[in-house]
Design a protein around this motif. Structure first.
Motif, PDB file in Angstrom:
ATOM      1  N   ARG A  93       0.834  -1.204   0.000  1.00 31.72           N
ATOM      2  CA  ARG A  93       0.000   0.000   0.000  1.00 31.72           C
ATOM      3  C   ARG A  93       0.867   1.252   0.000  1.00 31.72           C
ATOM      4  NH1 ARG A  93      -3.186  -4.082   0.558  1.00 31.72           N
ATOM      5  NH2 ARG A  93      -5.099  -3.991   1.755  1.00 31.72           N
ATOM      6  N   ASN A 182       5.124  -4.213   9.397  1.00 32.55           N
ATOM      7  CA  ASN A 182       3.731  -3.958   9.046  1.00 32.55           C
ATOM      8  C   ASN A 182       2.997  -5.273   9.280  1.00 32.55           C
ATOM      9  OD1 ASN A 182       1.272  -3.254   7.935  1.00 32.55           O
ATOM     10  ND2 ASN A 182       1.976  -3.412   5.806  1.00 32.55           N
ATOM     11  N   PRO A 183       2.671  -5.567  10.531  1.00 36.53           N
ATOM     12  CA  PRO A 183       2.104  -6.883  10.867  1.00 36.53           C
ATOM     13  C   PRO A 183       0.595  -6.923  10.615  1.00 36.53           C
ATOM     14  CG  PRO A 183       2.239  -5.576  12.849  1.00 36.53           C
ATOM     15  CD  PRO A 183       2.743  -4.701  11.725  1.00 36.53           C
ATOM     16  N   TYR A 185      -2.911  -6.387  11.547  1.00 33.36           N
ATOM     17  CA  TYR A 185      -3.418  -5.569  12.656  1.00 33.36           C
ATOM     18  C   TYR A 185      -4.915  -5.290  12.595  1.00 33.36           C
ATOM     19  CZ  TYR A 185      -2.350  -1.774   9.257  1.00 33.36           C
ATOM     20  OH  TYR A 185      -2.252  -0.987   8.141  1.00 33.36           O
TER      21      TYR A 185
HETATM   22  N1  GLN Z   1      -3.193  -1.556   5.527  1.00 33.40           N
HETATM   23  C1  GLN Z   1      -3.992  -2.711   5.277  1.00 33.40           C
HETATM   24  C2  GLN Z   1      -5.430  -2.314   5.120  1.00 33.40           C
HETATM   25  O1  GLN Z   1      -6.036  -1.829   6.032  1.00 33.40           O
HETATM   26  C3  GLN Z   1      -3.848  -3.738   6.372  1.00 33.40           C
HETATM   27  C4  GLN Z   1      -2.461  -4.222   6.462  1.00 33.40           C
HETATM   28  C5  GLN Z   1      -2.158  -4.991   7.677  1.00 33.40           C
HETATM   29  O2  GLN Z   1      -3.023  -5.541   8.371  1.00 33.40           O
HETATM   30  N2  GLN Z   1      -0.930  -5.017   7.990  1.00 33.40           N
HETATM   31  O3  GLN Z   1      -5.969  -2.428   4.059  1.00 33.40           O
END
Ligand code: GLN
Length: 275
Positions: A93, A182-183, A185
């Motif tokens: 992203r 960037n786990p 989350y």
């Molecule tokens: N950024 C991503 C999203 O919300 C999630 C990535 C992640 O969980 N590390 O689409």
């Protein structure tokens, strides 16, 4: 009005009206015909053969069915570099470029950087490509992710050491000047998991199947044993997790605890230093 994808249709006609976003329309057209972007202008009157029409129609249908464009073409640009992607890894992203910039600013000359849960290799490869002096290690639990990340390091001429590891399990006693991650989350049951590109992405890269903070907690708990004194821990997290992540960092004894906003203005990365 939608254009029929059929033999005889010209590139000019096909550049609008396939029912897709105009940029995605051009990406799929070039991918289906193996043409460079400039051909859409220089060969605008070129007409599709029957084979090309069938190939394009199937790609367009996949996109209309919701499959992410990055998986359909197998590539996504991140930090100005091409990354191969497949359904075994999260699609990089633009938000994640923030943690790369923060890491590059903080990594000392010749510093050791660890990227935890590297996925496609985006953070590790972007850092190693930008900073030839850095000693970059990237880990992931998924063999499929490691294979893709290795290919991305090779394709971008980045020197990265890869480890298969469940967080710090295979890291041993090593210490780093900077740890970035960037786990997964997103909390279990979050509505976003059932929307857009996320429906097609590896669920284990998106959610911890719990409150969204469990991977962040594991990394914060283990990081002091793997950072040098003064070393930075930088964590990407969800739009509503900055406060919780700062609290976890403070409770674990980190100093200089702070959060940084991404381009849309959301607190997207939090971090601190080991005293
Ligand atoms: N950024 C991503 C999203 O919300 C999630 C990535 C992640 O969980 N590390 O689409």
């Amino acid at each position: 009005m939608t254009t029929q994808v059929e033999a005889g249709a010209t590139l000019r006609q096909l550049q609008a009206g396939l029912g897709l976003d105009p940029l995605e329309n051009r990406i799929l057209l070039c991918h289906a015909l193996a043409l460079p972007r400039v051909a859409l202008i220089t060969q605008s009157e070129r007409a599709l053969t029957a084979d090309e029409a069938a190939r394009l129609a199937s790609l367009v249908q996949r996109r209309l069915d919701g499959e992410p464009i990055a998986y359909i073409v197998g590539e996504r640009e991140f930090f100005g570099l091409p990354f191969r992607v497949a359904p075994g890894v999260l699609i990089p992203r633009p938000d994640t470029e923030l943690i790369v910039e923060l890491a590059l600013e903080r990594l000392p000359q010749g510093g050791r950087l660890l990227d935890m849960g590297t996925g496609s290799g985006a953070i590790a490869v972007a850092c190693a490509h930008t900073r030839r002096d850095a000693v970059v290690t990237a880990l992931d639990l998924s063999d499929e992710a490691l294979a893709i990340a290795r290919a991305n390091a090779a394709a971008n001429g980045a020197s990265v050491r890869f480890l298969r590891s469940d967080w710090f399990a295979a890291v041993g006693e090593e210490r780093f000047e900077l740890i970035a991650s960037n786990p997964p989350y997103i909390a279990a049951g979050d509505a976003h998991l059932a929307q857009g590109d996320l429906r097609f992405e590896p669920v284990g890269a998106l959610t911890d199947h719990a409150d969204g903070l469990s991977a962040l907690r594991s990394i914060i708990a283990g990081a002091p044993g793997h950072l040098v004194s003064g070393g930075w821990l930088l964590l990407e997290h969800g739009y509503d997790q900055a406060h919780a992540v700062r609290d976890l960092l403070q409770a674990r004894g980190f100093s200089d605890v702070q959060s940084w906003r991404d381009l849309p203005g959301i607190e997207r990365v939090s971090g601190g230093r080991l005293p």
